[in-house]
Each structure stands twice: as C-alpha cells, then as structure tokens.
Write a protein that holds these residues in place. Sequence first.
Motif, PDB file in Angstrom:
ATOM      1  N   ALA A  96       0.908  -1.377   0.010  1.00  0.00           N
ATOM      2  CA  ALA A  96      -0.062   0.023   0.064  1.00  0.00           C
ATOM      3  C   ALA A  96       0.788   1.403   0.153  1.00  0.00           C
ATOM      4  CB  ALA A  96      -1.221   0.033   1.125  1.00  0.00           C
ATOM      5  N   TRP A  97       2.165   1.404   0.724  1.00  0.00           N
ATOM      6  CA  TRP A  97       2.774   2.515   0.793  1.00  0.00           C
ATOM      7  C   TRP A  97       3.440   2.561  -0.623  1.00  0.00           C
ATOM      8  CZ3 TRP A  97       8.045   2.777  -0.365  1.00  0.00           C
ATOM      9  CH2 TRP A  97       8.806   1.527  -0.310  1.00  0.00           C
ATOM     10  N   GLN A  98       3.861   1.709  -1.272  1.00  0.00           N
ATOM     11  CA  GLN A  98       4.628   1.953  -2.582  1.00  0.00           C
ATOM     12  C   GLN A  98       3.346   2.438  -3.370  1.00  0.00           C
ATOM     13  OE1 GLN A  98       5.900  -2.429  -3.032  1.00  0.00           O
ATOM     14  NE2 GLN A  98       7.992  -1.489  -2.859  1.00  0.00           N
ATOM     15  N   ARG A  99       1.989   2.103  -3.452  1.00  0.00           N
ATOM     16  CA  ARG A  99       1.176   2.591  -4.407  1.00  0.00           C
ATOM     17  C   ARG A  99       0.892   3.881  -4.227  1.00  0.00           C
ATOM     18  NH1 ARG A  99      -2.320  -0.242  -7.373  1.00  0.00           N
ATOM     19  NH2 ARG A  99      -1.646  -2.410  -6.390  1.00  0.00           N
ATOM     20  N   ALA A 100       0.805   4.133  -2.758  1.00  0.00           N
ATOM     21  CA  ALA A 100       0.532   5.693  -2.399  1.00  0.00           C
ATOM     22  C   ALA A 100       1.614   6.462  -3.073  1.00  0.00           C
ATOM     23  CB  ALA A 100       0.372   5.732  -0.889  1.00  0.00           C
ATOM     24  N   ALA A 101       2.975   6.060  -2.756  1.00  0.00           N
ATOM     25  CA  ALA A 101       4.362   7.107  -3.016  1.00  0.00           C
ATOM     26  C   ALA A 101       4.057   6.979  -4.509  1.00  0.00           C
ATOM     27  CB  ALA A 101       5.537   6.163  -2.793  1.00  0.00           C
ATOM     28  N   ALA A 102       3.651   5.994  -5.367  1.00  0.00           N
ATOM     29  CA  ALA A 102       3.833   6.040  -6.632  1.00  0.00           C
ATOM     30  C   ALA A 102       2.580   7.206  -7.306  1.00  0.00           C
ATOM     31  CB  ALA A 102       3.144   4.923  -7.455  1.00  0.00           C
ATOM     32  N   ARG A 103       1.521   6.973  -6.678  1.00  0.00           N
ATOM     33  CA  ARG A 103       0.139   8.102  -6.826  1.00  0.00           C
ATOM     34  C   ARG A 103       0.722   9.383  -6.529  1.00  0.00           C
ATOM     35  NH1 ARG A 103      -2.695   5.260 -10.013  1.00  0.00           N
ATOM     36  NH2 ARG A 103      -3.898   3.470  -9.187  1.00  0.00           N
ATOM     37  N   ILE A 104       1.375   9.820  -5.370  1.00  0.00           N
ATOM     38  CA  ILE A 104       1.673  11.148  -5.046  1.00  0.00           C
ATOM     39  C   ILE A 104       2.906  11.604  -5.851  1.00  0.00           C
ATOM     40  CG2 ILE A 104       3.118  12.069  -3.063  1.00  0.00           C
ATOM     41  CD1 ILE A 104       1.350  10.354  -1.278  1.00  0.00           C
ATOM     42  N   THR A 105       3.680  10.685  -6.083  1.00  0.00           N
ATOM     43  CA  THR A 105       4.884  11.212  -7.280  1.00  0.00           C
ATOM     44  C   THR A 105       4.569  11.582  -8.445  1.00  0.00           C
ATOM     45  OG1 THR A 105       6.440   9.841  -5.915  1.00  0.00           O
ATOM     46  CG2 THR A 105       7.196  10.573  -8.030  1.00  0.00           C
ATOM     47  N   GLN A 106       3.390  10.866  -9.066  1.00  0.00           N
ATOM     48  CA  GLN A 106       3.021  11.116 -10.272  1.00  0.00           C
ATOM     49  C   GLN A 106       2.229  12.278 -10.275  1.00  0.00           C
ATOM     50  OE1 GLN A 106       0.069   8.321 -11.893  1.00  0.00           O
ATOM     51  NE2 GLN A 106       1.301   8.346 -13.936  1.00  0.00           N
ATOM     52  N   ALA A 168      14.045  11.977 -10.419  1.00  0.00           N
ATOM     53  CA  ALA A 168      15.096  10.982  -9.895  1.00  0.00           C
ATOM     54  C   ALA A 168      14.452   9.881  -8.950  1.00  0.00           C
ATOM     55  CB  ALA A 168      16.094  11.745  -8.785  1.00  0.00           C
ATOM     56  N   LEU A 169      13.334  10.259  -8.055  1.00  0.00           N
ATOM     57  CA  LEU A 169      12.630   9.263  -7.425  1.00  0.00           C
ATOM     58  C   LEU A 169      11.671   8.268  -8.466  1.00  0.00           C
ATOM     59  CD1 LEU A 169      11.376   8.363  -4.704  1.00  0.00           C
ATOM     60  CD2 LEU A 169       9.838  10.188  -4.865  1.00  0.00           C
ATOM     61  N   HIS A 170      11.270   9.216  -9.321  1.00  0.00           N
ATOM     62  CA  HIS A 170      10.351   8.173 -10.479  1.00  0.00           C
ATOM     63  C   HIS A 170      11.350   7.058 -11.259  1.00  0.00           C
ATOM     64  CE1 HIS A 170       7.292   7.720 -13.382  1.00  0.00           C
ATOM     65  NE2 HIS A 170       8.039   8.030 -14.409  1.00  0.00           N
ATOM     66  N   ILE A 171      12.718   7.732 -11.631  1.00  0.00           N
ATOM     67  CA  ILE A 171      13.387   6.704 -12.199  1.00  0.00           C
ATOM     68  C   ILE A 171      13.808   5.656 -11.451  1.00  0.00           C
ATOM     69  CG2 ILE A 171      15.861   6.591 -13.217  1.00  0.00           C
ATOM     70  CD1 ILE A 171      15.360   9.315 -14.491  1.00  0.00           C
ATOM     71  N   ALA A 172      14.191   6.205  -9.967  1.00  0.00           N
ATOM     72  CA  ALA A 172      14.397   5.149  -9.146  1.00  0.00           C
ATOM     73  C   ALA A 172      13.474   4.200  -8.857  1.00  0.00           C
ATOM     74  CB  ALA A 172      14.712   5.894  -7.581  1.00  0.00           C
ATOM     75  N   GLY A 173      12.277   4.607  -8.680  1.00  0.00           N
ATOM     76  CA  GLY A 173      11.134   3.488  -8.666  1.00  0.00           C
ATOM     77  C   GLY A 173      11.011   2.422  -9.832  1.00  0.00           C
ATOM     78  N   ALA A 174      11.097   3.211 -11.037  1.00  0.00           N
ATOM     79  CA  ALA A 174      10.942   2.272 -12.219  1.00  0.00           C
ATOM     80  C   ALA A 174      12.226   1.300 -12.054  1.00  0.00           C
ATOM     81  CB  ALA A 174      11.009   3.184 -13.362  1.00  0.00           C
TER      82      ALA A 174
END
Length: 191
Positions: A96-106, A168-174
């Motif tokens: 859930a925290w990863q999903r939330a982090a992805a949505r917030i970053t986007q 940088a966060l987006h690329i690191a997540g990908a």
Amino acid sequence: MNTAQTPGATRSAPDAHARGPRFAPSLIVLHWLIALIIIGMLGVGLYMVGLPKGLPFKATLINFHKSLGMTVFLLVLIRIVVRMAVGRPALPPMRAWQRAAARITQVLLYVGMIVMPLTGYLGSSFNSYGTRFWGILLPKWGWDDKGLRSFFFGIHEVCAWIMIALIALHIAGALKHQLIDRDGLLARMLP
C-alpha cells in the motif's frame, strides 16, 4: 481466461502476458517526448543561469528554454486529455505504501509540469522582454515589475529543484520495479 483489458492498455504478441497490460501508444509517445524535453530544458536552465548578463548567447538560450517550457505545458495538457480518454493500466500488486508513493509522485510530477511553465511565463510577463514561443511573442500578463518577476521566478526555481528530485525518485522507482521486483512495470511504458 478473462481477456478484457483495462481501458488504454494494449497487448502485443507473444510476451504480452509476461509483461501485463501496457499504456496506450499515444501515452507512451507523450511520456517519452515530454521526458526528453524536460531533461533538456532542465539542463539548459541550469546552464544558462550561470552565464553572465548581457551575453547574446544567453538571450538565445533563455528564449529556447521558454519555448521548450511552453511546449511541455501544451504536451502535458494533451497528455491529461488523452489519459482521461483512454485510461491507464492498473498497477501490478504492491504494498500500500508503494502504491501511495507512486500516486503521490505522479500527481506531483503533473503539478510541476504545469506550475513550472506557468510561473516561468508569469515571471517573463513582468519584465520588458516577455515570452517568445518559437519566435512568436506571446501576450504579456503584466508590466515591468522586479518584485513580481522575482516572486514568480523564485517559485519557478524551487519547482525546478523539486522536479529534479521527483524525476530521480520516478526513475529510481522504475528501476526498482525492473531490477528488484521484476514485475514488468517498466515494460508497460516502453515503446
């Protein structure tokens, strides 16, 4: 087996099931085009601020930077409309925290891609030069006012550093999804 797809998702031949649903081709093209322009624009922006005032080449770079910024703004608006029309594939299973982090970053990336060009345009509206969009002088929304110009350019600069961190966060997540989780998330956005 259910063959229904999420709106906007497309599948290609043999390895489609391994990769899962993909973004619509129009969203893939817009994503990479916007990404390349933003990276170039940030590079030009960081380089040009260090140049001395009055240098003719600096004025050329500033106008190029403004044109790139307004181009990104228009492409992002198009991307939002296309995404609303075609949808997006669901995220793969994750915490859930990863999903939330992805949505917030986007969401923050989208906000930044709108706020940065607007604050750059507004800052330029409060000087005597204005904004040229690929050579066409755009209407000014203000007058020559150093305080307002500094205010909008200050927001623009802070947003630039926030955008760099978000990218940088987006690329690191990908990369995490590609190299550690191996869940096919990155393949959804590859051409």
